[in-house]
Design a protein around this motif. Structure first.
Motif, PDB file in Angstrom:
ATOM      1  N   GLY A   1       0.860  -1.175   0.000  1.00 43.21           N
ATOM      2  CA  GLY A   1       0.000   0.000   0.000  1.00 43.21           C
ATOM      3  C   GLY A   1       0.899   1.228   0.000  1.00 43.21           C
TER       4      GLY A   1
ATOM      5  N   ASP B   1      -0.518   4.250   1.869  1.00 41.59           N
ATOM      6  CA  ASP B   1      -0.953   5.065   3.000  1.00 41.59           C
ATOM      7  C   ASP B   1      -1.655   4.224   4.054  1.00 41.59           C
ATOM      8  OD1 ASP B   1      -1.264   7.355   4.532  1.00 41.59           O
ATOM      9  OD2 ASP B   1      -3.200   7.837   3.637  1.00 41.59           O
TER      10      ASP B   1
ATOM     11  N   ASP C   1      -5.322  -5.644   4.056  1.00 42.27           N
ATOM     12  CA  ASP C   1      -5.625  -4.656   3.021  1.00 42.27           C
ATOM     13  C   ASP C   1      -4.560  -3.575   3.051  1.00 42.27           C
ATOM     14  OD1 ASP C   1      -8.072  -5.804   2.196  1.00 42.27           O
ATOM     15  OD2 ASP C   1      -9.184  -4.735   3.746  1.00 42.27           O
TER      16      ASP C   1
ATOM     17  N   GLU D   1      -3.854   0.432   1.525  1.00 44.92           N
ATOM     18  CA  GLU D   1      -4.498   1.580   0.892  1.00 44.92           C
ATOM     19  C   GLU D   1      -3.583   2.126  -0.198  1.00 44.92           C
ATOM     20  OE1 GLU D   1      -7.278   5.335   2.003  1.00 44.92           O
ATOM     21  OE2 GLU D   1      -5.618   4.938   3.363  1.00 44.92           O
ATOM     22  N   TRP D   2      -4.061   2.068  -1.437  1.00 41.23           N
ATOM     23  CA  TRP D   2      -3.290   2.492  -2.604  1.00 41.23           C
ATOM     24  C   TRP D   2      -3.752   3.828  -3.175  1.00 41.23           C
ATOM     25  CZ3 TRP D   2       1.145   0.451  -4.253  1.00 41.23           C
ATOM     26  CH2 TRP D   2       1.478  -0.813  -3.784  1.00 41.23           C
ATOM     27  N   ASP D   3      -5.001   4.181  -2.938  1.00 38.93           N
ATOM     28  CA  ASP D   3      -5.561   5.407  -3.515  1.00 38.93           C
ATOM     29  C   ASP D   3      -6.371   6.124  -2.438  1.00 38.93           C
ATOM     30  OD1 ASP D   3      -6.359   7.358  -5.290  1.00 38.93           O
ATOM     31  OD2 ASP D   3      -7.903   6.128  -6.223  1.00 38.93           O
ATOM     32  N   PRO D   4      -5.684   6.861  -1.535  1.00 38.55           N
ATOM     33  CA  PRO D   4      -6.392   7.507  -0.424  1.00 38.55           C
ATOM     34  C   PRO D   4      -7.318   8.606  -0.917  1.00 38.55           C
ATOM     35  CG  PRO D   4      -3.986   7.655  -0.175  1.00 38.55           C
ATOM     36  CD  PRO D   4      -4.254   7.049  -1.499  1.00 38.55           C
ATOM     37  N   PRO D   5      -8.400   8.858  -0.244  1.00 40.53           N
ATOM     38  CA  PRO D   5      -8.890   8.045   0.867  1.00 40.53           C
ATOM     39  C   PRO D   5      -9.794   6.919   0.365  1.00 40.53           C
ATOM     40  CG  PRO D   5     -10.246   9.999   0.676  1.00 40.53           C
ATOM     41  CD  PRO D   5      -9.198  10.085  -0.421  1.00 40.53           C
ATOM     42  N   GLY D   6      -9.672   5.769   0.993  1.00 41.86           N
ATOM     43  CA  GLY D   6     -10.593   4.674   0.754  1.00 41.86           C
ATOM     44  C   GLY D   6     -10.245   3.696  -0.343  1.00 41.86           C
TER      45      GLY D   6
ATOM     46  N   TRP E   1      -8.659   0.903  -0.805  1.00 44.55           N
ATOM     47  CA  TRP E   1      -8.035  -0.276  -0.186  1.00 44.55           C
ATOM     48  C   TRP E   1      -8.103  -1.478  -1.125  1.00 44.55           C
ATOM     49  CZ3 TRP E   1      -5.592   0.055   4.499  1.00 44.55           C
ATOM     50  CH2 TRP E   1      -5.814   1.216   5.229  1.00 44.55           C
ATOM     51  N   ARG E   2      -7.006  -2.248  -1.161  1.00 53.98           N
ATOM     52  CA  ARG E   2      -6.960  -3.484  -1.958  1.00 53.98           C
ATOM     53  C   ARG E   2      -6.499  -4.632  -1.060  1.00 53.98           C
ATOM     54  NH1 ARG E   2      -3.223  -1.300  -6.759  1.00 53.98           N
ATOM     55  NH2 ARG E   2      -4.372   0.604  -7.172  1.00 53.98           N
TER      56      ARG E   2
END
Length: 178
Positions: free
Chosen positions: A138, A140, A155, A157-162, A164-165
């Motif tokens: 991730g 963040d 999980d 987080e790759w694309d903040p906010p939200g 998650w992968r």
């Protein structure tokens, strides 16, 4: 071993047998946090964390036998109470969380503690030794939620906010499964 480990309030005094220092790579010497380690309710060791460790909104402690793990700033500090030494492991970004078998049932018995940061997972054994490290998971934040049959799931987080992968790791080696 009946052990208590807790962060003290800034400026809080404590009785203790010895003082250890946890620091980052620079010479900043202001104390920004302290951890008290007690054995059978008797204060044994105080660990002062210096400003060079960095700052973050997350901090946590765990212990396994005579090893105390402290997550703070951009580091996880491994305190060996018998040897009276502090080892540091710099994280890729900020400290996230510490996990042990109380948090993740069915955790591989070789693993004492898992550490997450902004982008990685580190696994430590019962002697405080680093078993493996896996990144990037991730950018963040990385959270773990399950361990079973040789896998650790979480999980990143790759694309903040939200953004998650999910990911799965092999608990023995940290290799990414998906």
């Amino acid at each position: 071993m009946q052990m208590e480990v807790k962060f003290l309030s800034l400026g809080e005094q404590s009785e203790h047998g010895r003082v250890l220092v946890a620091r980052g790579p620079t010479s900043e010497s202001n104390i920004v946090a302290s951890v008290l380690i007690a054995h059978h309710s008797a204060p044994v060791t105080r660990v002062n964390i210096l400003a060079s460790a960095g700052y973050s909104c997350f901090q946590s402690t765990r212990f396994a036998e005579s090893i105390v793990y402290i997550g703070f700033g951009q580091f996880v500090f491994v305190v060996d109470l018998y040897l009276g030494e502090v080892r540091r492991h710099q994280l890729d970004g900020y400290f996230g969380q510490l996990y042990d078998s109380r948090d993740l049932e069915n955790l591989n018995s070789r693993i004492a503690v898992l550490v997450t940061s902004a982008s990685e997972v580190l696994a430590f054994d019962h002697t405080g030794g680093l078993i493996w490290e896996q990144s990037p998971l991730g950018i963040d934040g990385v959270v773990l939620y399950d361990a079973s049959a040789g896998q650790i799931r979480g999980d990143g987080e790759w694309d903040p906010p939200g953004g998650w992968r999910p990911f799965s790791l092999v608990s023995e080696s940290g290799a990414i499964l998906q």
